[in-house]
Design an enzyme around this catalytic site. Structure first.
Site, PDB file in Angstrom:
ATOM      1  N   LYS A  52       1.161  -0.847   0.149  1.00  0.00           N
ATOM      2  CA  LYS A  52      -0.217   0.222  -0.024  1.00  0.00           C
ATOM      3  C   LYS A  52       1.109   0.743  -0.118  1.00  0.00           C
ATOM      4  CE  LYS A  52      -3.830   2.554   1.186  1.00  0.00           C
ATOM      5  NZ  LYS A  52      -4.623   2.329  -0.317  1.00  0.00           N
ATOM      6  N   ASN A  76     -13.318   4.533  -5.099  1.00  0.00           N
ATOM      7  CA  ASN A  76     -12.719   4.233  -3.612  1.00  0.00           C
ATOM      8  C   ASN A  76     -11.900   6.094  -3.156  1.00  0.00           C
ATOM      9  OD1 ASN A  76      -9.777   4.721  -2.620  1.00  0.00           O
ATOM     10  ND2 ASN A  76      -9.934   3.645  -4.955  1.00  0.00           N
ATOM     11  N   CYS A 137       0.117  12.486  -7.428  1.00  0.00           N
ATOM     12  CA  CYS A 137       0.001  13.551  -5.769  1.00  0.00           C
ATOM     13  C   CYS A 137       0.332  15.574  -6.309  1.00  0.00           C
ATOM     14  CB  CYS A 137       0.995  13.075  -5.240  1.00  0.00           C
ATOM     15  SG  CYS A 137       2.438  12.571  -5.459  1.00  0.00           S
ATOM     16  N   GLY A 224     -11.641  -1.419 -11.827  1.00  0.00           N
ATOM     17  CA  GLY A 224     -12.256  -2.264 -12.089  1.00  0.00           C
ATOM     18  C   GLY A 224     -12.921  -2.224 -13.622  1.00  0.00           C
ATOM     19  N   GLY A 250      -5.637  -2.405 -14.423  1.00  0.00           N
ATOM     20  CA  GLY A 250      -7.070  -1.664 -14.791  1.00  0.00           C
ATOM     21  C   GLY A 250      -7.862  -2.639 -15.160  1.00  0.00           C
ATOM     22  N   GLY A 272      -5.778  -5.527  -9.059  1.00  0.00           N
ATOM     23  CA  GLY A 272      -6.244  -4.431  -8.271  1.00  0.00           C
ATOM     24  C   GLY A 272      -7.492  -5.142  -8.152  1.00  0.00           C
TER      25      GLY A 272
HETATM   26  C1  LIG Z   1      -9.111   0.017  -2.426  1.00  0.00           C
HETATM   27  C2  LIG Z   1      -8.534   1.005  -3.268  1.00  0.00           C
HETATM   28  C3  LIG Z   1      -6.800   1.407  -3.461  1.00  0.00           C
HETATM   29  C4  LIG Z   1      -5.859   1.611  -3.522  1.00  0.00           C
HETATM   30  N1  LIG Z   1      -4.938   2.059  -2.851  1.00  0.00           N
HETATM   31  C5  LIG Z   1      -4.055   2.692  -3.930  1.00  0.00           C
HETATM   32  C6  LIG Z   1      -2.249   3.160  -3.396  1.00  0.00           C
HETATM   33  O1  LIG Z   1      -2.538   3.136  -2.103  1.00  0.00           O
HETATM   34  N2  LIG Z   1      -1.947   3.013  -4.245  1.00  0.00           N
HETATM   35  C7  LIG Z   1      -0.955   3.421  -5.524  1.00  0.00           C
HETATM   36  O2  LIG Z   1      -0.497   3.053  -6.297  1.00  0.00           O
HETATM   37  N3  LIG Z   1      -2.910   2.554  -6.141  1.00  0.00           N
HETATM   38  C8  LIG Z   1      -4.097   2.495  -4.977  1.00  0.00           C
HETATM   39  N4  LIG Z   1      -5.105   2.417  -6.210  1.00  0.00           N
HETATM   40  C9  LIG Z   1      -4.968   2.245  -7.539  1.00  0.00           C
HETATM   41  C10 LIG Z   1      -5.470   0.511  -7.708  1.00  0.00           C
HETATM   42  O3  LIG Z   1      -3.078  -0.150  -7.450  1.00  0.00           O
HETATM   43  C11 LIG Z   1      -4.508   0.813  -9.106  1.00  0.00           C
HETATM   44  O4  LIG Z   1      -4.071   1.559 -10.125  1.00  0.00           O
HETATM   45  C12 LIG Z   1      -6.330   0.829  -9.956  1.00  0.00           C
HETATM   46  O5  LIG Z   1      -7.186   0.305  -8.987  1.00  0.00           O
HETATM   47  C13 LIG Z   1      -6.331  -0.014 -11.271  1.00  0.00           C
HETATM   48  O6  LIG Z   1      -6.451  -1.651 -11.089  1.00  0.00           O
HETATM   49  P1  LIG Z   1      -7.882  -2.137 -10.744  1.00  0.00           P
HETATM   50  O7  LIG Z   1      -9.367  -1.789 -11.909  1.00  0.00           O
HETATM   51  O8  LIG Z   1      -7.318  -4.002 -11.968  1.00  0.00           O
HETATM   52  O9  LIG Z   1      -8.223  -1.655  -9.304  1.00  0.00           O
HETATM   53  C14 LIG Z   1      -6.184   2.245  -5.436  1.00  0.00           C
HETATM   54  C15 LIG Z   1      -7.269   1.279  -6.016  1.00  0.00           C
HETATM   55  C16 LIG Z   1      -8.542   0.309  -5.107  1.00  0.00           C
HETATM   56  C17 LIG Z   1      -9.541   0.473  -5.649  1.00  0.00           C
END
Ligand SMILES: Cc1cc2nc3c(=O)[nH]c(=O)nc-3n(C[C@H](O)[C@H](O)[C@H](O)COP(=O)(O)O)c2cc1C
Length: 304
Positions: A52, A76, A137, A224, A250, A272
């Protein structure tokens, strides 16, 4: 379980048993061990673990509600709750060092100095195989989102590069017109790899009695299945623009989706949101990916 030799790969020098890792913030390795015991680590779902995102100071995260179930995925606004560098280095890092896979630590800061302090502190820790720089950021000095401005990205990476010989993976936001120039800037700054996509800016709204943003923080990030084609496009553009390996993520829910991202230009994929429904999704996706020969372009029904 024995691993087919041709599944092995590497990510800028980090050796991986197969090309499926986790996306930062979507799988808690320590919580999985607490909930399911050592078995959760013996059959670890990913070939590397990305932590994280941590920040220099501890953060409580955003006010609730923090999660919204979208039509195909979630929004989120967790807000990066974490123990801060000191807390992470003193407790979590030691246990994460026992993982059976390489550890990549995700870091974020709002100043170059804070980024530098985190990389400098962790650079010599044996537990750490590499860093992911979460650049979605603002820079408090310029007020600009670092990962939305090529010059900000390049100078940040350039300033961090000498602090560690370990790989620096720059994680890009999709909330820009085109991520390719940002990726090229990261490459000029000395990055070893690019990862993308982070979440897409989104704000569920609540009409009726509240008539206000649904999330406590007002807005958040969509992830998602609904972001899958955005990820494919972004990964393809970035893969064509840089000579660096790309970690594609993604909306991956199946091996077929992973194969498509690899075919679009990723060298490694990250799972993710799918891990929230099924913490073992990574294992299934890796098995399914084998059926596509790892990187071969999948054919047939594109919606399967
Ligand atoms: C609940 C949640 C928390 C996340 N926390 C972080 C994080 O701490 N750092 C980060 O770089 N990306 C974070 N992400 C983004 C994911 O790492 C990823 O880049 C993004 O969700 C796309 O992938 P997915 O569609 O498979 O979830 C977070 C995503 C979700 C859903």
């Amino acid at each position: 379980m024995s691993v087919a030799t041709d599944e092995r790969t590497e990510l800028c020098g980090i050796e991986l048993e197969h090309p499926v890792i986790n996306a930062s913030g979507t799988f808690d390795a320590l919580a999985a061990r607490r909930a399911f015991g050592d078995a959760a680590w013996e059959r670890f779902p990913f070939s590397a673990f990305v932590s994280k995102t941590i920040t220099l100071e501890p953060r409580a995260g955003n006010p609730p509600p923090r999660l919204f179930e979208a039509a195909a995925g979630m929004v989120n606004s967790i807000g990066l709750p974490n123990k801060g560098l000191e807390g992470f280095a003193a407790s979590d890092l030691h246990e994460l060092g026992e993982l059976p896979v390489p550890l990549i630590v995700s870091v974020m800061a709002t100043s170059r100095e804070a980024f530098a302090e985190m990389i400098g502190t962790l650079a010599d820790r044996d537990e750490v195989a590499g860093f992911e720089l979460n650049v979605s950021c603002p820079n408090v000095k310029s007020g600009l989102i670092v990962g939305a401005e090529p010059s900000e990205t390049e100078s940040l990476v350039e300033s961090l590069r000498p602090l560690s010989a370990k790989p620096l993976i720059v994680k890009l936001t999709p909330n820009v017109a085109d991520p390719a120039p940002i990726a090229a800037a990261a490459e000029r700054g000395g990055a070893d790899a690019i990862s993308l996509i982070n979440t897409i800016a989104a704000a569920p709204w609540s009409a009726g009695s509240r008539s206000e943003p649904w999330l406590g923080a007002g807005s958040g990030g969509l992830s998602g299945p609904s972001v899958r084609e955005v990820a494919l496009h972004a990964v393809h553009r970035v893969g064509a623009a840089v000579g660096l390996p790309v970690v594609g993520m993604g909306g991956i829910e199946t091996g077929r989706h992973a194969a498509d991202l690899l075919a679009a230009g990723a060298g490694v994929v990250a799972v993710g949101t799918a891990s929230f429904r099924d913490p073992a999704a990574g294992l299934r996706i890796r098995d399914e990916l084998r059926r596509f020969g790892g990187t071969a372009r999948a054919s047939g029904d594109p919606h399967r």
